[in-house]
Scaffold this active site. Structure first.
Site: not given
Ligand code: PGA
Length: 248
Positions: A10, A12, A95, A97, A165, A171, A211
């Protein structure tokens, strides 16, 4: 195991056409013998170039969102048909976010995933609890709501990929432990069994995300209910190939 693992990136709001193309060119030879399905979900504007860059390889290109309407007065949005025209095979839906910053709800997740399914795009539906929800013991309750509302009306649940998630792990560098991720994903599978059928639940691909990186991927992927990963930060680097090759 009858479920084929699935590792998806992803990006982003990261990368440009030039840097994205370069990374895909570097990844192609490194992931070509993967024993899992591989996808990169990229910003919409990069889709045509990234589809071209990945052509002839086992890397599929996905979108990061999709609108529910086929067309119309929705300034700034992108329809399933537009994505499909460029060869998009997957779309991340709901997601955290998008839930946090753009007003996504379980109801809009449901509308978006039906638009994806109707267009023949595989939705990667994200669910997960916040830190306070985990701390006050409501993780399973939150997930049950996200699943029952988010997946309402789905006829063939095997056509959906779920990404678990935990919001507190995205993140932050804080990964769920192998045991935490396994326990929660087993709960998700059980809930899908109740909502649909126990047999179908055994066939649904459920990824872990938050992460996940080249170091911790092996332990997570060794868990019986974890079928893959949704990778943010580590999908912007060559490390993504190490995760794809987690079993080598
Ligand atoms: P990350 O993000 O691996 O940077 O924690 C995962 C995601 O948001 O899909």
């Amino acid at each position: 195991m009858s479920r084929k693992p699935f590792i998806a990136g992803n990006w982003k709001m990261n990368m440009t056409a030039a840097s994205g193309k370069k990374l895909i060119e570097e990844l192609k030879p490194l992931v070509k013998n993967a024993n899992c399905d591989v996808a990169l979900c990229v910003p919409a504007i990069l889709i045509p170039e990234m589809v071209k860059a990945a052509k002839g390889s086992n890397i599929k290109i996905g979108a990061e969102n999709i609108h529910w309407a086929p067309s119309g007065a929705f300034t700034g949005e992108i329809s399933a048909e537009m994505l499909k025209e460029y060869g998009v095979e997957y779309a991340i839906i709901g997601h955290s976010e998008r839930r946090q910053y753009f007003g996504e709800t379980d109801e809009t997740v449901n509308k978006r995933l039906h638009a994806a399914l109707n267009a023949g795009i595989t939705p990667i539906v994200c669910v997960g609890e916040t830190l306070s929800e985990r701390e006050n013991g409501t993780t399973n309750e939150v997930l049950d709501r996200q699943l029952s509302v988010g997946l309402a009306g789905v006829e063939d649940i095997k056509k959906i990929v779920i990404a678990y998630e935990p919001v507190w792990a995205i993140g932050t560098g804080k990964t769920a432990t192998d045991e935490q991720a396994q326990e929660t994903i087993a709960h998700i599978r059980k809930k899908i069994g109740e909502l649909f059928c126990p047999n179908c639940a055994q066939k649904v691909i459920i990824q872990y995300g938050g992460s996940m990186n080249a170091k911790n991927c092996k332990g997570l992927m060794a868990q019986p209910d974890i079928d893959g990963g949704l990778i943010g930060g580590a999908s912007l680097k060559i490390d993504f190939a190490t995760i794809v090759n987690f079993d080598k």
